[in-house]
Enzyme design. Sequence first.
Site, mmCIF file in Angstrom:
data_model
loop_
_atom_site.group_PDB
_atom_site.id
_atom_site.type_symbol
_atom_site.label_atom_id
_atom_site.label_comp_id
_atom_site.label_asym_id
_atom_site.label_seq_id
_atom_site.Cartn_x
_atom_site.Cartn_y
_atom_site.Cartn_z
ATOM 1 N N ARG A 85 37.850 23.845 -31.572
ATOM 2 C CA ARG A 85 38.215 22.794 -30.450
ATOM 3 C C ARG A 85 36.851 21.967 -30.274
ATOM 4 O O ARG A 85 36.439 22.209 -28.928
ATOM 5 C CB ARG A 85 39.161 23.256 -29.347
ATOM 6 C CG ARG A 85 40.229 23.896 -29.843
ATOM 7 C CD ARG A 85 41.150 24.402 -28.555
ATOM 8 N NE ARG A 85 42.376 24.944 -28.879
ATOM 9 C CZ ARG A 85 43.135 25.612 -28.030
ATOM 10 N NH1 ARG A 85 42.670 25.710 -26.796
ATOM 11 N NH2 ARG A 85 44.280 25.970 -28.489
ATOM 12 N N ARG A 96 25.173 22.726 -27.779
ATOM 13 C CA ARG A 96 24.534 21.710 -27.260
ATOM 14 C C ARG A 96 23.714 22.285 -25.972
ATOM 15 O O ARG A 96 22.571 21.395 -25.739
ATOM 16 C CB ARG A 96 25.559 20.722 -26.399
ATOM 17 C CG ARG A 96 26.303 20.061 -27.307
ATOM 18 C CD ARG A 96 27.449 19.208 -27.092
ATOM 19 N NE ARG A 96 27.004 18.270 -25.894
ATOM 20 C CZ ARG A 96 28.124 17.808 -25.110
ATOM 21 N NH1 ARG A 96 29.376 18.126 -25.339
ATOM 22 N NH2 ARG A 96 27.767 17.054 -24.087
ATOM 23 N N ASP A 131 34.724 19.000 -28.743
ATOM 24 C CA ASP A 131 34.589 18.374 -27.388
ATOM 25 C C ASP A 131 34.684 16.821 -27.931
ATOM 26 O O ASP A 131 34.346 16.163 -28.743
ATOM 27 C CB ASP A 131 33.582 18.494 -26.836
ATOM 28 C CG ASP A 131 33.518 19.611 -25.600
ATOM 29 O OD1 ASP A 131 34.528 20.567 -25.539
ATOM 30 O OD2 ASP A 131 32.597 20.222 -25.259
#
Lengths: 246, 246
Positions: free
Chosen positions: B50, B198, B52
């Site tokens: 999923r 990230r 972002d």
Amino acid sequence: MPRYRLTLEYDGGAYNGFQVQAGQPTVQGAVETAITAFCGQTIRLAAAGRTDTGVHATGQVVTFDLDKAWPAATVMNALNAHLVQEAVAVLDCIEVDPEFHARFSATGRRYLYRILNRPGRPALDQGRIWHIRQPMDEAAMHRAAQALVGLHDFTTFRDVNCQSKSPVKTLDIASVTRVGEEVHLVFAARSFLHRQVRSMTGTLAQVGLGRWQVSDVARVLAARDRAACGPVAPSDGLYLTGVDYD
Amino acid sequence: MPRYRLTLEYDGGAYNGFQVQAGQPTVQGAVETAITAFCGQTIRLAAAGRTDTGVHATGQVVTFDLDKAWPAATVMNALNAHLVQEAVAVLDCIEVDPEFHARFSATGRRYLYRILNRPGRPALDQGRIWHIRQPMDEAAMHRAAQALVGLHDFTTFRDVNCQSKSPVKTLDIASVTRVGEEVHLVFAARSFLHRQVRSMTGTLAQVGLGRWQVSDVARVLAARDRAACGPVAPSDGLYLTGVDYD
């Protein structure tokens, strides 16, 4: 009066071509507006190549004069700040000799044409690549492209609106390679006729798809007849990648 | 009831993330709407990851069931036709065993993080890359990244909203290389924590810029403290590039 040379990257899909036109967004208009916003001067850019609507650049070169001698890094940073809402970026800025001219001093131009050769359409590179679903034979395209290298009358590959005095040009490099799912065509010459790269690419695509033979490219070149050209490739996949100077 | 598996490419900048949300454009919503437009069924996709808001994919995998057994090529072409106004493309469609599940059958996920490391801002890749002006030492980043490979408690690199039961994961690959003007970070693992890629990228960027030492990465990992993490890298440069299945 110092002269500056900029190297520009832009997304041609956001503009009605390079050359300034009243009431239309153009690359030249965006950069000239940024220069005025920076220093108050109204200037006219000289450019190495006037790219068509939808044609991109990673290495366009422009020159212009300013009244005041700003450090080149200041000019670059200020213009990038004023261009932040635009699809144009200044990659490099240097001060050059007042004799230097982006267009007339250029001794070579290089273009890349990108074809996405896979069944699925592009999501990330929509507008930046030509999508061809059927498998292409890039080796046949490369062989066929060699017939275009050298000094030729390129009338077959010249747009009817081309304003060049002569259709005779020397093509220095024509290379076709596969890069993953993409087929890349690279062309280099001192100068090109209007739509010459897209006309050559469209013709070579016919060979890649097996619709034309390798030998057909030499034949249509020799015909010196615009009607003999293959369907012109769309602007989406074309990039002005660099300009050479002595 | 046949089950289909799609491979998707999308521009995450056009959507509020993958997961469907009422009143928001999402990747899942776009694909589910296309499926309904194609065959009239209302379905719910299962997805390998999923992503972002703003995160892209070149190899997201989803599965769903249809009442009728359409040829896979028909499903792919129909969905691409219905998605033509969207920034999502179907790259592949195959019929799979009804036991196969995009998320639960996955044995590995691969991500690419792209940094544009040059003075000039991006014009063509705006929103698709993280721009860092100062020169980065990608070799130091690669050395530092090796401290992250293996079985670790990744609490430092886990978003506070992460819903994973355990912060312990095994990172299989962490590689940093320079590709022209870009620095590419590649990560592979069976699964990742929320914002782990990230968070690791932002931390390694500190090393690349010389603000942190190579050894600091092992230190902040061992701290098992979210506050020890470097600034989290923006979503722009992140791509889900592939999912592995046995």
